[in-house]
Each structure stands twice: as C-alpha cells, then as structure tokens.
Design an enzyme around this catalytic site. Structure first.
Site, PDB file in Angstrom:
ATOM      1  N   ASP A  88      39.397-121.312 -23.130  1.00  0.00           N
ATOM      2  CA  ASP A  88      39.653-122.724 -23.428  1.00  0.00           C
ATOM      3  C   ASP A  88      40.868-123.244 -22.677  1.00  0.00           C
ATOM      4  OD1 ASP A  88      37.715-123.613 -25.598  1.00  0.00           O
ATOM      5  OD2 ASP A  88      38.466-121.735 -26.442  1.00  0.00           O
ATOM      6  N   ASP A  96      41.637-116.473 -19.344  1.00  0.00           N
ATOM      7  CA  ASP A  96      41.531-117.189 -20.605  1.00  0.00           C
ATOM      8  C   ASP A  96      40.273-118.071 -20.545  1.00  0.00           C
ATOM      9  OD1 ASP A  96      42.357-118.375 -23.098  1.00  0.00           O
ATOM     10  OD2 ASP A  96      43.047-120.100 -21.935  1.00  0.00           O
TER      11      ASP A  96
END
Length: 260
Positions: A93, A91
C-alpha cells in the site's frame, strides 16, 4: 426512551467494531519516531545477531516477534557472494498500489471484496504507474518479495490480481511484522538472506528502521499522481546496482543522488 438509548448504544458499538475490522485490513499508518536501536553482541554478514536486539524508547519497549519469515534457499550457480542473486523486498500500500473504501472513485484499476460480519466491504485499487513493467523488469534479475503490514485477508486478494504472472516469489503479511508500541516493523534479518544482497523499498522509512542501510524510501503513492515515475526510476537503479558486491553501497549512492 431507555430502550431506544440501549439500541443506539448497541448499534454504535457494532459500528465501531466493524470499522475497526476494516481498518485492520489495510496497511496502517506507521509514524513511530525516536526509536534507538541497541545491539548487544556482533551482527554477522547474514544479518543475524548473536544476542537479542533491544529497542529502547524512554521507557523501554517490548518487541513482539514472529518466526515465520525464513525464505527457502536461493539456487545459485556459484558460491561467490558477488554472484548470488539479490532480493528486493517491496511494500504494497502506497508503494505499489493505492487502495480506498467505497463508494467507487472516478478512477481505479480493480476491486477486491471482503466479507466482514455478513457485510461486504469493497476496496478500490489503483495501480501505481509503471508497476507492471517494474515487476517484469526486476523479476528477471532478482528474487522479488512483498512484505506488507496489511492483513492477509485483504493483501492476498490484491496481490493475486496485481501479479497474475507470479513474478513475486514470496509474500509476507502483518503477522510477520514486529510490533513496537503497536507499530509494525519489518525485520529483514530473519529471512535467511545475505544482508549484502537485500534491499527493501517502502514509503514508510520507519518500517525498515532495523536495517536502515538496506532501505530505500519511496514517495507515497496516493492515487492522484498520474505521471508518477518513481517505480521507473527504481527499475533503472536495480538494473545497475547488481554490479556492487554489497547492495547497501548501491543504496547509499542512490540516496545521495536523489537527495541532492
């Protein structure tokens, strides 16, 4: 007075639209809970299903899919599954970076800008401690993929700066997520990789609810933890876990250790 009220309403409408556009850039907060995964048919070793997956939450939920996830074939020196290069899906953020809108915070590593309806919006990005070393280390042994629910117009600029060496092999953005009640879910099954050789790391466990046995939840990085060492702990794990013929077994043991 009527003219003033009309102008006020119009300005408020444009402001709401502008803020909505900004919000759609970054990874949304996914907090969908209570979904039950129902499988019709058998899943093969590569994670594909003979029949359609049905996700149910009373009442039934429609799942919208995109078919642009498939990765190019991996080059392997052997047909043995134990020697096939593994894939790490990351991922963006709150996993690799933390990003906020202006004004500039006291501390940040770089800035990316985006023009929205003639207005320049600045995102100030703080890199998670150890992210450069982490990417360098894992890219030597694994195929590295970033899969973010952030908008491509924002996330691509962040990744261009975050990864100047091109250590990340492939990128997927919001349009590659599945949507469940407006929440963005990352489905690994369409990537064309052996599910025994793929791991996803995300601060939001709901994002890998389709393949929970392949997922490692990481503590969210909110930019205020200068001594954060989560990525270095993961680097040590990935340095050793390739000895497992099925990386899901390694994930299970790792989670058992950190949850004790």
């Amino acid at each position: 007075m009527a003219s003033i009220n009309k102008s006020f309403v119009k300005c408020r409408h444009h402001l709401v639209e502008f803020l909505s556009d900004v919000a759609r850039m970054v990874t949304p907060s996914c907090s969908a809970k209570g979904f039950e995964i129902l499988r019709d048919g058998k899943t093969n070793e590569f994670g594909s299903n003979n029949d359609e997956l049905v996700y149910e939450r009373r009442p039934s939920v429609l799942v919208l899919t995109n078919n642009n996830l498939r990765l190019p074939p991996l080059v392997s020196s052997s047909s043995s599954s134990s020697e096939i290069k593994g894939t790490i899906v990351l991922d963006l953020d709150e996993t690799l970076i933390h990003s906020i809108l202006g004004p500039p915070p006291p501390r940040y590593d770089f800035m990316v800008s985006r023009d929205i309806d003639g207005t320049t919006v600045n995102f100030y990005v703080l890199k998670r401690p150890g992210v450069d070393e982490f990417l360098e280390m894992i890219s030597k042994k694994y195929e590295v993929v970033v899969f973010t629910a952030g908008h491509v117009a924002y996330a691509s600029k962040v990744l261009d700066i975050l990864d100047p060496k091109g250590l990340i092999s492939h990128r997927f953005y919001r349009d590659s997520c599945k949507q469940v009640r407006g929440k963005f879910i990352k489905d690994l099954s369409g990537m064309g990789r052996d599910m025994r050789k793929i791991v996803i790391v995300d601060d939001n466990p709901n994002s890998f609810t389709l393949q929970p046995e392949n997922g490692i939840p990481i503590k969210p990085f909110l930019g205020d933890e200068p001594w954060d060492n989560e990525l270095m702990k993961l680097a040590g794990f990935f340095e050793r876990c390739d000895v497992f013929s099925d990386m899901r077994d390694a994930v299970k043991k790792y989670l058992e250790l950190i949850l004790r």
